[in-house]
Every structure is written in structure tokens, then in C-alpha cells.
Design a protein around this motif. Structure first.
Motif, PDB file in Angstrom:
ATOM      1  N   ALA A   4       2.450   3.499   2.683  1.00 18.28           N
ATOM      2  CA  ALA A   4       2.784   3.938   1.353  1.00 18.28           C
ATOM      3  C   ALA A   4       1.767   4.689   0.682  1.00 18.28           C
ATOM      4  N   LEU A   5       0.485   4.154   1.105  1.00 15.04           N
ATOM      5  CA  LEU A   5      -0.584   4.874   0.332  1.00 15.04           C
ATOM      6  C   LEU A   5      -0.783   6.106   1.061  1.00 15.04           C
ATOM      7  N   ALA A   6      -0.136   6.475   2.178  1.00 15.50           N
ATOM      8  CA  ALA A   6      -0.388   7.930   2.775  1.00 15.50           C
ATOM      9  C   ALA A   6       0.596   9.013   2.143  1.00 15.50           C
ATOM     10  N   MET A   7       1.664   8.452   1.292  1.00 15.17           N
ATOM     11  CA  MET A   7       2.486   9.145   0.889  1.00 15.17           C
ATOM     12  C   MET A   7       2.140   9.628  -0.562  1.00 15.17           C
ATOM     13  N   PRO A   8       2.639  10.939  -1.011  1.00 14.75           N
ATOM     14  CA  PRO A   8       2.287  11.394  -2.076  1.00 14.75           C
ATOM     15  C   PRO A   8       3.146  10.688  -3.102  1.00 14.75           C
ATOM     16  N   ALA A   9       2.621  10.531  -4.465  1.00 14.06           N
ATOM     17  CA  ALA A   9       3.173   9.900  -5.517  1.00 14.06           C
ATOM     18  C   ALA A   9       4.423  10.572  -5.785  1.00 14.06           C
ATOM     19  N   GLY A  10       5.599   9.746  -5.877  1.00  8.56           N
ATOM     20  CA  GLY A  10       6.937   9.887  -6.283  1.00  8.56           C
ATOM     21  C   GLY A  10       7.921   8.865  -5.880  1.00  8.56           C
ATOM     22  N   ALA A  37       1.573   2.759 -13.520  1.00  2.12           N
ATOM     23  CA  ALA A  37       1.993   2.587 -12.137  1.00  2.12           C
ATOM     24  C   ALA A  37       0.757   3.564 -11.414  1.00  2.12           C
ATOM     25  N   ALA A  38       0.309   4.519 -11.902  1.00  2.00           N
ATOM     26  CA  ALA A  38      -0.656   5.334 -11.461  1.00  2.00           C
ATOM     27  C   ALA A  38      -2.023   4.585 -11.109  1.00  2.00           C
ATOM     28  N   GLY A  39      -2.306   3.764 -12.299  1.00  2.00           N
ATOM     29  CA  GLY A  39      -3.274   2.815 -12.576  1.00  2.00           C
ATOM     30  C   GLY A  39      -3.385   1.846 -11.082  1.00  2.00           C
ATOM     31  N   VAL A  40      -1.968   1.317 -11.058  1.00  2.00           N
ATOM     32  CA  VAL A  40      -1.836   0.336  -9.676  1.00  2.00           C
ATOM     33  C   VAL A  40      -2.199   0.962  -8.622  1.00  2.00           C
ATOM     34  N   GLU A  41      -1.652   2.242  -8.359  1.00  2.00           N
ATOM     35  CA  GLU A  41      -1.851   3.160  -7.184  1.00  2.00           C
ATOM     36  C   GLU A  41      -3.264   3.304  -6.970  1.00  2.00           C
ATOM     37  N   PRO A  61      -5.940   0.559  -3.058  1.00  2.00           N
ATOM     38  CA  PRO A  61      -6.795   0.722  -1.705  1.00  2.00           C
ATOM     39  C   PRO A  61      -8.115  -0.096  -1.758  1.00  2.00           C
ATOM     40  N   ALA A  62      -8.616  -0.271  -2.775  1.00  2.00           N
ATOM     41  CA  ALA A  62      -9.816  -1.151  -2.849  1.00  2.00           C
ATOM     42  C   ALA A  62      -9.248  -2.582  -2.733  1.00  2.00           C
ATOM     43  N   ALA A  63      -8.199  -2.785  -3.486  1.00  2.00           N
ATOM     44  CA  ALA A  63      -7.586  -4.127  -3.227  1.00  2.00           C
ATOM     45  C   ALA A  63      -7.067  -4.452  -2.086  1.00  2.00           C
ATOM     46  N   TRP A  64      -6.830  -3.726  -1.326  1.00  2.00           N
ATOM     47  CA  TRP A  64      -6.117  -3.898   0.264  1.00  2.00           C
ATOM     48  C   TRP A  64      -7.460  -4.119   1.021  1.00  2.00           C
ATOM     49  N   GLN A 120       0.757  -9.635  -6.508  1.00  2.00           N
ATOM     50  CA  GLN A 120       1.157  -9.486  -7.814  1.00  2.00           C
ATOM     51  C   GLN A 120       0.650  -7.892  -8.420  1.00  2.00           C
ATOM     52  N   LEU A 121       0.011  -7.290  -7.658  1.00  2.00           N
ATOM     53  CA  LEU A 121      -0.301  -5.986  -7.789  1.00  2.00           C
ATOM     54  C   LEU A 121       0.663  -5.065  -7.532  1.00  2.00           C
ATOM     55  N   LEU A 122       1.457  -5.487  -6.634  1.00  2.00           N
ATOM     56  CA  LEU A 122       2.640  -4.741  -6.092  1.00  2.00           C
ATOM     57  C   LEU A 122       3.779  -5.026  -7.020  1.00  2.00           C
ATOM     58  N   GLY A 123       3.882  -6.449  -7.306  1.00  2.00           N
ATOM     59  CA  GLY A 123       4.894  -6.831  -8.417  1.00  2.00           C
ATOM     60  C   GLY A 123       4.726  -6.078  -9.825  1.00  2.00           C
ATOM     61  N   GLU A 124       3.437  -5.742 -10.053  1.00  2.00           N
ATOM     62  CA  GLU A 124       3.335  -5.245 -11.266  1.00  2.00           C
ATOM     63  C   GLU A 124       3.846  -3.781 -11.391  1.00  2.00           C
ATOM     64  N   HIS A 125       3.698  -3.225  -9.975  1.00  2.00           N
ATOM     65  CA  HIS A 125       4.012  -1.783  -9.918  1.00  2.00           C
ATOM     66  C   HIS A 125       5.616  -1.469  -9.705  1.00  2.00           C
ATOM     67  N   GLN A 126       6.166  -2.489  -9.123  1.00  2.00           N
ATOM     68  CA  GLN A 126       7.874  -2.677  -9.178  1.00  2.00           C
ATOM     69  C   GLN A 126       8.461  -3.167 -10.369  1.00  2.00           C
ATOM     70  N   ASP A 127       7.747  -3.905 -11.416  1.00  2.00           N
ATOM     71  CA  ASP A 127       8.276  -4.237 -12.488  1.00  2.00           C
ATOM     72  C   ASP A 127       8.325  -2.779 -13.467  1.00  2.00           C
TER      73      ASP A 127
END
Length: 523
Positions: free
Chosen positions: A412-418, A505-509, A513-516, A462-469
Motif C-alpha cells: 500500500a505504501l508503495a502506491m501513489p495516493a488514490g 487521510a493524507a495525514g494518516v498516510e 510509515p513511522a508507525a509501521w 486503529q490508524l488504518l481504521g481511521e483511514h477507512q472511516d
């Protein structure tokens, strides 16, 4: 709903009257011995004694200090059960012996549509000893009971009076705490044992009366699993226990009950996948499909709540000049909105809850619970994997699920935003749940290192859940914007809310990387 109280008591047996003396017990200032009570209790269950198998009793009792309907439910605390009371006359079918609806709701997930009928009648002569403090409060009650049982003839439950067969008669002593503490319970026990009594071999009067008719409960897991198979079934047992405990809370519409029941459902389904090497997938895959269905049924109301809360936050952030009635009306039309739309939201919530309860009263849900119990009663182990040492196997399962998550996050991180990245991050969220739950299951054998790993994965989830919500909120806003434009309304407020969600969403993205890197540690 009926009154709920915690009942802490111990039972003892011996031949004849106990020689218990209360003199000198710490904190006891007075002893009272009221006149004897005559109690008449009829116990209800299904033809297959489903309540007994789940360590639950339901009775209608007359006489004594607490005449009424009593439902007793097990708890994890030693010597303690939850007792739910309902008064006599509270059941619409009480003339024919049907228990109150509020108590039937409590046991719906155990009874599973089968009728309840009398199975045992107990007639008890009770002589009580009350232990009081210097303020006259009852600290504990010691009840010496002479019990005579009658057994209903085995048959399909029916509403008319059953045929009774004389059963056993015995004496026993109960010690129940009131305002006293566990130290008093221990002190009373010491004196009873010294007087020649012993802990009762039966967990309840009902179990004593049933004798060889007694249905044993589903065996629980060992405290510390020894094999990989025990790790798997122990975790599944925990989730089934959670489902059964949360079912009545969901039916009562208690706060957060739907969410917790949905989590237990997802944990069970995830475990069936993670332990696919120990449990035969030909057996567990159909059950996993039904768990997915249940999670979906539970999720409809939960997802509505989450979306409503998020839209309300976005609406509150808007310039007041943009928050016109047209915008609010469109949000209300979806069943979402501000506190000012409480009536509309409550109606929507009530309708969704009623639909959920209909699912929980259905044959499909009951069959799912039957299936989980059948799996635990006779686990479909794949050997030798299921017989492997619990510690090494659990560590391997956690590492395997963690590697799966690592691949998903890095992809996911290797993909461009979209849109493609949004989809990939959602997939990573599902993998994060699976990795977290298998780490939870491993805590029973791996201890603190698995617990720490679980905590790290919870943060990622939780971080990924925030992004999905946020993604779901944006998705919901797009058609609302289109409707507004078609009606000649200003799309600016919708654009502002969508733009804010994209910023979040951009903030989560940016944080991921650092959280992971922090979470990507070996177990």
C-alpha cells in the motif's frame, strides 16, 4: 428488564443439622434466626436441558423473602453468579407457567427457539441464620435447607402441568454474602468444615436433583494450552463465551454491545483462518462464512453510527454560513445528523435495532451457535500440526500473520495516493486485525511478548481504521453532493467536507510509515 444483582455464595453438605456457631466472628455483632420458610420452586429448561448445559438456571419460586422469577447466570468470578429477578405475575403466560419475556430474552442465545417447560420442582424448608454488624446490616446469611425434589417426566416441553416423579431428598447449607466481605465467607467456611461439613459436590440444587439426567457443560480450555490445537480452541471458546454473554446486551440495546459482539465474531472468524493448519478447513470454512454473515448483520447498525458521528464532526467544522437547512435535510434523509435531529436519528436506530434482533431470533444465527459448540465439543484437528507444542506453534502462527500484514502495508505504501492505495490500505487493515487476533490468542502461551506485540498491532489497526472511516465518509458525501447540484443547491459545503476528509487521510498516510516501523518487530 429485571433487576440484576451479583450473588456470592458457597454450598455445603453433610448429614443432619450443622452445629455452626457464630460467636466471635470478626465484625459480627448480632445473630438472628428468623422463623423457618417454606419455599416452592419450579425450574424451567428445554427438553435437552440447554440451560443446565450452560450453567444457567431459571425458576419460579413462591414463599420466603424473595418470591418471584429468578434467572442465575455464570460469571468468571469464583462463587459468584449474576441473578436477574422478575416479580410474580410479570409473565403474560404465567398462568400456564411461561417465564417472563424479559428473562427469556436473557437466555435466547442458549435456548435457541426451543420451548421452555418445568423440569424440576423443589420444596424446601429453610432455616436461616443472619449475621449482622453493629449497625444492624446483614453481612451474610446462612441457610440450612431440607430439600425434596420432584422430576418432570422426560418429554417435549409443553404448557400444561407436567407429570411429576418423586426425586431425591437431601440437606445442604448455603452461605450467601450480603454486606460482608470475602474474609467473612472464609471464616464461616472454616467453622462449617470444623463442624463436619464439606463443600457440596453439586454446583446447584437443580444439578443435585437431576442426578444422572444432568447435561455436562461444554468443557472449557486449559488455563495454559499445551498444544497448538488447544491454543486454537481455547481462543474460539473465549469468543463463543463472549457472543453468548453479549447477546442479551445487544437485545437490550446497551451502549457498545453491538460493537463488542461484532468484534468477538470477527475474532472467531479470524482464528479459523489463522489456525487453518491445526483445524480442518473443510469443517471450519462454512462456519467462517456464517461468522462473516453475522459480522455483517451486526455491522449495519454499527457502520451507520460511525458514519453519523463522522458526518456530524465534519458538519460542526464548517463555516456556519455554509450549514443551511438544505444540507441538514439531506443528511437527515440518510439517517445522519446533529443532535437537533435526535428524533429522526432515534427512529432510524430503533428500526435498525429491531432488524438486528430479528436476525438474532432466526434459525441461521441459532445454527451458527450450534456449529461453534459442535466444533469445540469435537474439534476437527489436523494432526500432527494440532499436537505440536503450543509455544512454538503459536509463535509461528503470529510470525506468519505478521509477515502477511507486512507485505500488505508495504504494498500500500508503495502506491501513489488514490483509489488503488485506499483499497490496498483497507486490505492491510483486515490483515492487521488478523495479525492482532492471532497474537491475542498466543498470549495464553507466549505471555508478555505476545501482549506487547498485540498492543503494537492494535495501534496500526486503529490508524488504518481511521483511514477507512474517512474513505467511507467521503464515499457517502459524493452522491449527496450530486443530489444537491441536481437540485440547484450550493455544493460548497460538500466540497469542504470531502476536502477535509482527504486532508485527514493524507495525514494518516504520512504517519503510517513511522508507525509501521515501530510496530514491525519480532515476537
Amino acid at each position: 428488564m429485571g433487576e440484576r444483582v451479583a450473588e456470592t455464595e458457597r454450598k455445603y453438605e453433610a448429614s443432619g443439622q450443622s452445629g455452626f456457631e457464630a460467636d466471635g466472628l470478626a465484625g459480627v455483632a448480632e445473630v438472628r434466626r428468623p422463623a423457618a420458610d417454606r419455599l416452592d420452586a419450579v425450574y424451567y429448561d428445554t427438553a435437552g436441558l440447554a440451560l443446565v448445559a450452560h450453567r444457567t438456571t431459571l425458576r419460579r419460586r413462591t414463599g420466603g423473602q424473595d418470591a418471584g422469577w429468578h434467572l442465575k447466570l455464570p460469571t468468571a468470578q469464583a462463587d459468584t453468579r449474576t441473578e436477574v429477578h422478575a416479580p410474580l405475575g410479570s409473565a403474560t403466560g404465567e398462568a400456564t407457567g411461561e417465564p417472563p419475556e424479559e428473562l427469556r430474552t436473557e437466555v435466547a442465545a442458549i435456548v435457541r427457539g426451543h420451548p421452555l417447560a418445568p423440569v424440576v420442582r423443589l420444596r424446601t424448608t429453610r432455616r436461616r441464620t443472619l449475621l449482622l454488624d453493629d449497625e444492624g446490616r446483614t453481612l451474610a446469611e446462612i441457610a440450612h435447607d431440607e430439600v425434596a425434589a420432584d422430576l418432570a417426566e422426560p418429554s417435549e416441553p409443553r404448557s400444561e402441568e407436567p407429570s411429576w416423579t418423586p426425586g431425591p431428598a437431601w440437606t445442604e447449607t448455603e452461605v450467601e454474602l450480603a454486606e460482608g466481605g470475602a474474609d467473612l465467607l472464609d471464616a464461616v467456611e472454616e467453622r462449617l468444615l470444623a463442624a463436619g461439613m464439606r463443600r457440596s459436590s453439586s454446583p446447584s440444587k437443580l444439578a443435585h436433583a437431576l442426578g444422572d439426567r444432568l447435561v455436562p457443560p461444554l468443557p472449557g480450555p486449559p488455563a495454559v494450552p499445551e498444544t497448538a490445537g488447544q491454543t486454537a480452541t481455547g481462543y474460539l471458546y473465549e469468543q463463543l463465551t463472549a457472543l453468548l454473554a453479549l447477546d442479551p446486551a445487544v437485545r437490550r440495546a446497551e451502549e457498545d454491545a453491538v460493537h463488542r459482539m461484532r468484534v468477538a465474531t470477527r475474532r472467531a472468524r479470524s482464528a479459523l483462518k489463522s489456525f487453518g493448519r491445526e483445524l480442518d478447513r473443510r469443517v471450519t470454512d462454512p462456519l467462517g462464512g456464517e461468522l462473516k454473515w453475522l459480522a455483517g448483520a451486526l455491522g449495519l447498525e454499527r457502520d451507520r453510527e460511525v458514519l453519523a458521528e463522522r458526518l456530524a464532526r465534519r458538519l460542526a467544522e464548517l463555516d456556519p454560513a455554509l450549514t443551511g437547512e438544505a444540507l441538514r435535510r439531506r443528511l437527515r434523509a440518510r439517517g445522519e445528523g446533529e443532535p437537533s435531529t435526535e428524533a429522526a436519528t432515534a427512529g432510524s436506530a430503533s428500526s435498525a435495532h429491531a432488524a438486528l434482533v430479528r436476525e438474532l431470533d432466526g434459525a441461521r444465527y441459532f445454527a451458527l451457535l450450534d456449529g461453534m459448540e459442535a466444533l469445540l465439543a469435537a474439534p476437527p484437528f489436523l494432526r500432527p500440526a494440532a499436537d505440536a507444542p503450543a509455544g512454538t506453534s503459536a509463535a509461528a502462527t503470529v510470525r506468519r500473520d505478521h509477515a502477511r500484514l507486512r507485505a500488505a502495508v508495504e504494498t500500500a505504501l508503495a502506491m501513489p495516493a488514490g483509489d488503488d492505495r485506499d483499497t490496498a490500505l483497507h486490505d492491510a487493515r483486515k490483515d492487521a486485525k488478523r495479525a492482532r487476533y492471532s497474537s491475542e490468542a498466543a498470549t495464553a502461551v507466549l505471555g508478555k511478548r505476545a501482549a506487547a506485540h498485540t498492543s503494537r498491532l492494535k495501534g496500526i489497526q486503529q490508524l488504518l481504521g481511521e483511514h477507512q472511516d474517512g474513505y467511507l465518509c467521503r464515499t457517502a458525501l459524493v452522491p449527496l453532493r450530486a443530489d444537491a447540484v441536481a437540485a440547484g443547491e450550493d455544493p460548497a459545503p460538500y466540497d469542504a467536507m470531502i476536502r477535509r476528509e482527504r486532508e485527514l487521510a493524507a495525514g494518516v498516510e504520512a504517519d503510517l510509515p513511522a508507525a509501521w516501523r515501530e510496530a514491525d518487530q519480532p515476537v
